[in-house]
Write an enzyme that holds these catalytic residues in place. Structure first.
Site, PDB file in Angstrom:
ATOM      1  CG  HIS A  81      -2.025  -1.019   1.109  1.00 32.93           C
ATOM      2  ND1 HIS A  81      -3.018  -1.120   2.042  1.00 32.93           N
ATOM      3  CD2 HIS A  81      -2.298  -1.957   0.167  1.00 32.93           C
ATOM      4  CE1 HIS A  81      -3.851  -2.078   1.692  1.00 32.93           C
ATOM      5  NE2 HIS A  81      -3.435  -2.611   0.558  1.00 32.93           N
ATOM      6  CD  GLU A  83      -2.138   3.937   3.133  1.00 32.32           C
ATOM      7  OE1 GLU A  83      -3.337   4.029   3.451  1.00 32.32           O
ATOM      8  OE2 GLU A  83      -1.723   3.163   2.248  1.00 32.32           O
ATOM      9  CB  CYS A 109      -6.346  -1.076   4.961  1.00 38.56           C
ATOM     10  SG  CYS A 109      -4.599  -1.564   5.079  1.00 38.56           S
ATOM     11  CB  CYS A 112      -2.009   1.255   6.105  1.00 41.05           C
ATOM     12  SG  CYS A 112      -1.434   0.454   4.587  1.00 41.05           S
TER      13      CYS A 112
END
Length: 154
Positions: A81, A83, A109, A112
């Site tokens: 992801h 992040e 999410c 993260c």
């Protein structure tokens, strides 16, 4: 006197975050993230496969092939992801991000969110909410504010 048409800092950084997302190699959703402290960008990240790994454009998306709904079975994804990549970029270059803010095109999410909490990020700005209640609960419990930036106002 000419009116100042420059964007405020939040919209400025969210615009940059949207630009970062254009580097995404994900077939489902392009996401960008930047980490900012004192009006300075410390790190950037976008979602995609790890360095040196074949992009999903060539291998195909396993989650698509299996009809996995958005937000489920993230472990089946070959990519990281945005992040995560921003936090990893900061660590790789020895950049301290504790106390910084994170701008992301989409709400983090739960995975993260846990990384954001442990990295010491203090505030998260997003353009698009995401229905991950556990992520929202954990960020709130950790005292991390999540603010939606309406990019249509720019």
């Amino acid at each position: 006197m000419k009116k100042d048409k420059r964007p405020d800092w939040k919209h400025y950084f969210m615009d940059i975050t949207n630009l970062v997302s254009t580097r995404s190699t994900c077939l489902r959703r392009g996401v960008g993230a930047i980490i900012v402290e004192n009006k300075h960008i410390l790190a950037t990240g976008y979602n995609g496969v790890p360095r040196g790994i074949t992009h999903c454009e060539q291998t195909g998306c396993l989650r698509e092939k299996l009809n996995v709904p958005s937000g489920q079975r993230a472990e089946l994804c070959r990519g990281l992801h945005a992040e995560q990549n921003a936090i990893i970029q900061a660590a790789t270059h020895g950049v301290k991000i504790e106390g910084a803010d994170l701008y992301c095109t989409h709400q983090p999410c739960v995975i993260c969110s846990k990384m954001i909490i442990n990295a010491g990020i203090k505030k998260v700005y997003i353009a698009h909410p995401y229905p991950d209640e556990l992520a929202q609960e954990m960020l709130s419990e950790a005292g991390i504010t999540v603010e939606v930036i309406n990019t249509k106002d720019v």
